[in-house]
Design a protein around this motif. Structure first.
Motif, PDB file in Angstrom:
ATOM      1  N   UNK A 136       0.742  -1.428  -0.006  1.00  0.00           N
ATOM      2  CA  UNK A 136       0.013   0.047  -0.119  1.00  0.00           C
ATOM      3  C   UNK A 136       0.778   1.319   0.049  1.00  0.00           C
ATOM      4  N   UNK A 137       1.940   1.146   0.692  1.00  0.00           N
ATOM      5  CA  UNK A 137       2.949   2.488   0.796  1.00  0.00           C
ATOM      6  C   UNK A 137       3.490   2.764  -0.362  1.00  0.00           C
ATOM      7  N   UNK A 138       3.778   1.659  -1.060  1.00  0.00           N
ATOM      8  CA  UNK A 138       4.570   1.968  -2.422  1.00  0.00           C
ATOM      9  C   UNK A 138       3.555   2.465  -3.515  1.00  0.00           C
ATOM     10  N   UNK A 139       2.264   2.507  -3.297  1.00  0.00           N
ATOM     11  CA  UNK A 139       1.466   3.371  -4.461  1.00  0.00           C
ATOM     12  C   UNK A 139       1.487   4.797  -4.342  1.00  0.00           C
ATOM     13  N   UNK A 140       1.506   5.363  -5.464  1.00  0.00           N
ATOM     14  CA  UNK A 140       1.763   6.785  -5.782  1.00  0.00           C
ATOM     15  C   UNK A 140       0.691   7.456  -4.735  1.00  0.00           C
ATOM     16  N   UNK A 141       1.107   8.404  -3.839  1.00  0.00           N
ATOM     17  CA  UNK A 141       0.406   9.437  -3.003  1.00  0.00           C
ATOM     18  C   UNK A 141      -0.134   8.601  -1.870  1.00  0.00           C
TER      19      UNK A 141
END
Length: 247
Positions: free
Chosen positions: A33-38
């Motif tokens: 989740x954290x690696x998703x943009x924004x």
């Protein structure tokens, strides 16, 4: 007297997922989740939205399986221990000083260990889903396969609805239209364990759980390793366009 192989596989099938394997599952899910943009900006601007999305990543399989069996979809909230554990992982992942958790997770051995442990939980979820569905629909193959698949890979599926609500849904990222590799192997596992549960496979459950988990780990680890090497090579390129280690 059981053979050493049977003793090994039986002991493996009785392994408890709490807390270490559950922690690995939550860590891998929240890091994805954290690696998703924004995602980091959303966590700081609207922590409640970020937390809810993280819970969907961590417990999406259980929620989706509950929906398929007409059970309360928020039943996962009743397990206070797991909610607190997953919430703690979310908090330290997004708000740890100096981003220590992400830096520690960036080491390839840590990623390989966490990914392997997460695949173990996938097997347990598939078996639990197939068994749970059989309690409602005795030998209902389609239902058992669907619930086992939903519980094992539902996290990536149910987050599509979350992205749709946020307006970030993309057709090419839809698990229903283009299944990812984890979704495919989870569906395969659900079919296999359904056949085993229906006595159409002449193999014991504990042996099948061990063999299927080893298959998941053996196919997952090279993908993580290749991805880690690619990221390392990208990070190793300096301002001159040459790798830092190259002379």
């Amino acid at each position: 007297m059981d053979s050493p192989w049977d003793e090994l596989t039986l002991a493996f099938s009785r392994t408890s997922m709490f807390p270490f394997f559950d922690i690995a599952h939550y860590l891998v899910s929240v890091m994805a989740l954290k690696r998703q943009p924004g995602a980091v900006a959303v966590a700081r601007k609207n922590p409640l939205s970020s937390w809810f999305t993280a819970m969907l990543h961590c417990f999406g399989g259980g929620i989706l399986s509950c929906v398929l069996l007409a059970e309360p979809p928020l039943r996962f909230l009743a397990n206070n221990t797991n909610i607190l554990l997953a919430s703690s992982i979310w908090y330290i992942t997004f708000f740890c000083p100096c981003d220590l958790v992400s830096q520690g997770y960036s080491f390839l051995p840590v990623q390989l260990l966490a990914a392997g442990m997460k695949e173990v939980t996938r097997t347990w979820k598939i078996v639990g889903g197939v068994t749970h569905a059989n309690n409602y629909y005795k030998n209902g193959w389609i239902v058992m396969i669907a619930v086992g698949w939903a519980r094992g890979a539902g996290g990536s599926i149910i987050t599509n609805f979350e992205q749709l609500v946020k307006g970030g849904w993309k057709p090419e990222a839809n698990e229903w239209l283009k299944m990812s590799y984890p979704a495919k192997v989870t569906l395969l596992g659900s079919v296999i364990f359904t056949f085993q549960h229906a006595k159409h496979l002449a193999v014991s459950r504990h042996n099948l759980m061990f063999l299927y988990t080893m298959f998941l780990v053996a196919t997952k680890e090279p993908r993580i390793y290749d991805g880690g090497r690619m990221v390392s090579s990208i990070n190793g390129v300096g301002k001159t366009g040459e790798p830092h280690g190259k002379e």
